[in-house]
Design an enzyme around this catalytic site. Structure first.
Site, PDB file in Angstrom:
ATOM      1  N   LYS A  30       0.866  -1.182   0.000  1.00 53.99           N
ATOM      2  CA  LYS A  30       0.000   0.000   0.000  1.00 53.99           C
ATOM      3  C   LYS A  30       0.898   1.226   0.000  1.00 53.99           C
ATOM      4  O   LYS A  30       1.872   1.285   0.750  1.00 53.99           O
ATOM      5  CB  LYS A  30      -0.883  -0.015   1.249  1.00 53.99           C
ATOM      6  CG  LYS A  30      -1.543   1.314   1.594  1.00 53.99           C
ATOM      7  CD  LYS A  30      -1.357   1.676   3.064  1.00 53.99           C
ATOM      8  CE  LYS A  30       0.088   1.930   3.408  1.00 53.99           C
ATOM      9  NZ  LYS A  30       0.311   2.457   4.765  1.00 53.99           N
ATOM     10  N   PRO A  74       9.365  -5.427   2.767  1.00 54.05           N
ATOM     11  CA  PRO A  74      10.140  -5.141   3.984  1.00 54.05           C
ATOM     12  C   PRO A  74       9.219  -4.888   5.180  1.00 54.05           C
ATOM     13  O   PRO A  74       8.052  -4.505   5.023  1.00 54.05           O
ATOM     14  CB  PRO A  74      10.942  -3.884   3.614  1.00 54.05           C
ATOM     15  CG  PRO A  74      10.204  -3.278   2.470  1.00 54.05           C
ATOM     16  CD  PRO A  74       9.552  -4.389   1.733  1.00 54.05           C
ATOM     17  N   ILE A  75       9.784  -5.098   6.377  1.00 55.52           N
ATOM     18  CA  ILE A  75       9.028  -4.994   7.627  1.00 55.52           C
ATOM     19  C   ILE A  75       9.102  -3.566   8.167  1.00 55.52           C
ATOM     20  O   ILE A  75      10.109  -2.877   8.017  1.00 55.52           O
ATOM     21  CB  ILE A  75       9.602  -5.973   8.666  1.00 55.52           C
ATOM     22  CG1 ILE A  75       9.677  -7.393   8.086  1.00 55.52           C
ATOM     23  CG2 ILE A  75       8.785  -5.969   9.949  1.00 55.52           C
ATOM     24  CD1 ILE A  75       8.371  -7.983   7.687  1.00 55.52           C
ATOM     25  N   ALA A  85       7.780  -0.755   7.254  1.00 54.64           N
ATOM     26  CA  ALA A  85       8.278   0.019   6.117  1.00 54.64           C
ATOM     27  C   ALA A  85       7.315   1.081   5.618  1.00 54.64           C
ATOM     28  O   ALA A  85       7.599   1.747   4.617  1.00 54.64           O
ATOM     29  CB  ALA A  85       8.613  -0.934   4.966  1.00 54.64           C
ATOM     30  N   GLY A  86       6.152   1.241   6.252  1.00 52.30           N
ATOM     31  CA  GLY A  86       5.215   2.266   5.820  1.00 52.30           C
ATOM     32  C   GLY A  86       4.409   1.907   4.592  1.00 52.30           C
ATOM     33  O   GLY A  86       3.741   2.767   4.015  1.00 52.30           O
ATOM     34  N   GLY A 124       2.686  -3.889   4.806  1.00 56.03           N
ATOM     35  CA  GLY A 124       2.877  -5.290   4.459  1.00 56.03           C
ATOM     36  C   GLY A 124       2.078  -6.236   5.328  1.00 56.03           C
ATOM     37  O   GLY A 124       1.394  -7.136   4.833  1.00 56.03           O
ATOM     38  N   GLY A 125       2.128  -6.047   6.639  1.00 57.84           N
ATOM     39  CA  GLY A 125       1.359  -6.900   7.543  1.00 57.84           C
ATOM     40  C   GLY A 125      -0.132  -6.747   7.332  1.00 57.84           C
ATOM     41  O   GLY A 125      -0.888  -7.734   7.375  1.00 57.84           O
ATOM     42  N   SER A 126      -0.577  -5.515   7.107  1.00 58.90           N
ATOM     43  CA  SER A 126      -1.997  -5.277   6.856  1.00 58.90           C
ATOM     44  C   SER A 126      -2.445  -5.912   5.545  1.00 58.90           C
ATOM     45  O   SER A 126      -3.553  -6.463   5.451  1.00 58.90           O
ATOM     46  CB  SER A 126      -2.273  -3.774   6.819  1.00 58.90           C
ATOM     47  OG  SER A 126      -2.006  -3.179   8.076  1.00 58.90           O
ATOM     48  N   ALA A 127      -1.591  -5.842   4.529  1.00 56.44           N
ATOM     49  CA  ALA A 127      -1.910  -6.487   3.257  1.00 56.44           C
ATOM     50  C   ALA A 127      -2.037  -7.993   3.439  1.00 56.44           C
ATOM     51  O   ALA A 127      -2.934  -8.631   2.868  1.00 56.44           O
ATOM     52  CB  ALA A 127      -0.834  -6.169   2.215  1.00 56.44           C
ATOM     53  N   ASP A 151      -4.760   0.114   8.426  1.00 53.87           N
ATOM     54  CA  ASP A 151      -4.582  -0.109   6.991  1.00 53.87           C
ATOM     55  C   ASP A 151      -5.351  -1.320   6.468  1.00 53.87           C
ATOM     56  O   ASP A 151      -5.433  -1.516   5.252  1.00 53.87           O
ATOM     57  CB  ASP A 151      -3.096  -0.323   6.666  1.00 53.87           C
ATOM     58  CG  ASP A 151      -2.273   0.951   6.770  1.00 53.87           C
ATOM     59  OD1 ASP A 151      -2.865   2.046   6.657  1.00 53.87           O
ATOM     60  OD2 ASP A 151      -1.054   0.855   6.975  1.00 53.87           O
TER      61      ASP A 151
END
Length: 297
Positions: A13, A103-104, A106-107, A110-113, A143
């Site tokens: 995102k 990447p972790i 990272a803004g 990634g986790g939300s996706a 997110d």
């Protein structure tokens, strides 16, 4: 046709702008952000199959620092699955395999996706009402609702209000992270301590734009309110932004979310790919992806 296994991409995102209100009594913030999603070049992949219980395996280059990812049982994918179980009352289980490429901290969500992909996949795998996934998404993180919808959209409220932004072109972009984590919590706290958010206002809508250039021109009038506190915490972000701004044909450079991923927007995909090749040769230690921003694939 219903099967016992499913697979989905979980794309990055990108916050093309991010306006942040003052901290509220619950410790959270009102947000106003135009969000687009990357293509498969910048995405995790999540696979799931039916199982008696819940489990997950994580693979991929994103596992270079497994300690930072944290305990698997607390991963957002499994938290999403447990939340959907509780909401629907299902006793079915699922076995996930997460191929981690983003990447972790990272803004780029990634986790939300990953969590949103899990909710979509489980809705199919378990045959649950899609409304249940939409209901539990906000409690998983700001997110997750916009990632669950997967469209270019304004993300507002605390993230729970997602307003689709139609009439926008797909935007060639270069995403760059210096492989440095920038955890969200400390950045918001620094923003609060500096008295941020006093002038916060929400957009009613994003105007339609036919051309990338017109959208970029409008975006130049916006900002990322978390960019300054993120640079104070991770000074290398300023160097990334300077490097992107110096790339040929870069039209706009900005940080996404709470950092440290930054982006440059271009008028053509060829220009973005040339920039990717140039920067990858100069900075092989950075995570660099040319992609097209728009709706999730």
């Amino acid at each position: 046709m219903k099967t016992d296994s499913y697979s989905a991409l979980a794309p990055a995102k990108v916050n093309l702008f991010l306006h942040v209100g003052p901290v509220q009594a619950n410790g959270r913030h009102k947000l106003d952000s135009l969000v687009m999603f990357a293509g498969e070049e910048a995405a995790d992949r999540l696979d799931v199959m039916i199982s008696d219980d819940l489990s997950m395996t994580i693979t991929g280059p994103g596992m270079t620092n497994p300690d930072y990812i944290g305990p698997i049982h607390d991963n957002l994918v499994l938290r999403a699955a447990r939340a959907l179980q509780a909401e629907t009352g299902t006793t079915k289980g699922a076995a996930f395999t997460l191929d981690k490429h983003l990447p972790i901290a990272a803004g780029i969500g990634g986790g939300s996706a990953d969590a949103a992909a899990a909710l979509r996949l489980l809705t199919d795998l378990w045959g649950t009402d899609p409304a249940a996934a939409r209901k539990v998404a906000p409690e998983l993180g700001g997110d997750v609702p916009v990632a669950l919808q997967g469209h270019a959209a304004l993300m507002q409220g605390e993230g729970e209000r997602v307003r689709r932004a139609p009439g926008l072109p797909r935007v060639p972009a270069l995403l760059v992270n210096p492989n440095l984590a920038c955890p969200t919590g400390p950045i918001f706290r620094a923003y609060d301590e500096a008295g941020g958010g006093a002038a916060f206002r929400e957009f009613g809508a994003v105007p339609p734009f036919e051309r990338v250039w017109d959208l970029v021109h409008w975006l130049r009038e916006q900002r990322n309110d978390l960019q300054a506190p993120a640079i104070a915490a991770v000074p290398e972000i300023a160097g990334v932004l300077d490097t992107l701004q110096a790339l040929p044909d870069a039209q706009l450079t900005r940080m996404s979310g709470s950092g440290a991923t930054c982006f440059a927007l271009f008028e053509t995909g060829d220009a973005a790919r040339r920039a990717e090749a140039q920067l990858s040769a100069a900075r092989p230690d950075w995570w660099i992806r040319a992609t097209m921003l728009g709706d999730a694939v």
